[in-house]
Design a protein around this motif. Sequence first.
Motif, PDB file in Angstrom:
ATOM      1  N   ASN A   1       0.816  -1.209   0.000  1.00  0.00           N
ATOM      2  CA  ASN A   1       0.000   0.000   0.000  1.00  0.00           C
ATOM      3  C   ASN A   1       0.848   1.256   0.000  1.00  0.00           C
ATOM      4  O   ASN A   1       0.691   2.144  -0.848  1.00  0.00           O
ATOM      5  CB  ASN A   1      -0.939  -0.008   1.206  1.00  0.00           C
TER       6      ASN A   1
ATOM      7  N   GLY B   1       1.660   1.622  -3.852  1.00  0.00           N
ATOM      8  CA  GLY B   1       0.395   2.281  -4.179  1.00  0.00           C
ATOM      9  C   GLY B   1      -0.754   1.340  -4.470  1.00  0.00           C
ATOM     10  O   GLY B   1      -1.721   1.711  -5.143  1.00  0.00           O
TER      11      GLY B   1
ATOM     12  N   PRO C   1      -4.062  -0.929  -3.329  1.00  0.00           N
ATOM     13  CA  PRO C   1      -5.091  -0.816  -2.298  1.00  0.00           C
ATOM     14  C   PRO C   1      -5.136  -2.033  -1.375  1.00  0.00           C
ATOM     15  O   PRO C   1      -6.185  -2.651  -1.161  1.00  0.00           O
ATOM     16  CB  PRO C   1      -6.384  -0.679  -3.113  1.00  0.00           C
TER      17      PRO C   1
ATOM     18  N   GLN D   1      -7.520   3.168  -1.267  1.00  0.00           N
ATOM     19  CA  GLN D   1      -6.085   3.437  -1.168  1.00  0.00           C
ATOM     20  C   GLN D   1      -5.673   3.902   0.220  1.00  0.00           C
ATOM     21  O   GLN D   1      -4.658   3.476   0.775  1.00  0.00           O
ATOM     22  CB  GLN D   1      -5.665   4.477  -2.208  1.00  0.00           C
TER      23      GLN D   1
END
Length: 214
Positions: free
Chosen positions: A131, A135, A137, A177
């Motif tokens: 995460n 990046g 989710p 996110q």
Amino acid sequence: MPKQLDYHTIREIFARFHAADPEPKGELEHVNAYTLVVAVALSAQATDAGVNKATRALFQVADTPQKMLDLGLEGLTDHIKTIGLFRQKAKNVMQMSRILVEQYGGDVPNSRAALQSLPGVGRKTANVVLNMWWGMPAQAVDTHIFRFGNRSGVAVGKDVVSVERAIEDHIPADFQQHAHHWMILHGRYHCKARKPMCPTCIIRDLCQYEDKTT
């Protein structure tokens, strides 16, 4: 256990979190993917503040797997001896560093399976790295998220995996996110274990927790 909240209520909860803090950040200090993996692995059964205090000097001299190997087990142990379970964690970090150098050219892999194959890296650590660095989710469920998810009805589950699934299934995609950071920070500073700060909670009217403090 509260019932799972509906989609529209959850969307409103995260809309409020977003309005209050549009870009929530993790509190573990790091300078690259490797130091993030190490910091998260060291944070098991320890506070972020305690880990940061120990790693500030450590990461100045060992911010890559090879530099960690050069520092050696004794040198690493001396840096992290204020952290709980430091001896076993030091061994894990050294083994992890050796594998990263020998099998991955010193780079941190960006797959959950590869990350979880590293010593001292569990599902939560892998998800944090996926995460925060890559990046993705991915949802890292810690004690704060588990407590908040079940109390509020945002993500109800009997164990961390089921809570992780509930987050993925019920929180709107546009909030995925940053979902785990909002939940960690809310659980850490507002929805506390012993004395939740319900009177000043921005989602008090939406939360399903029956024993709200007054």
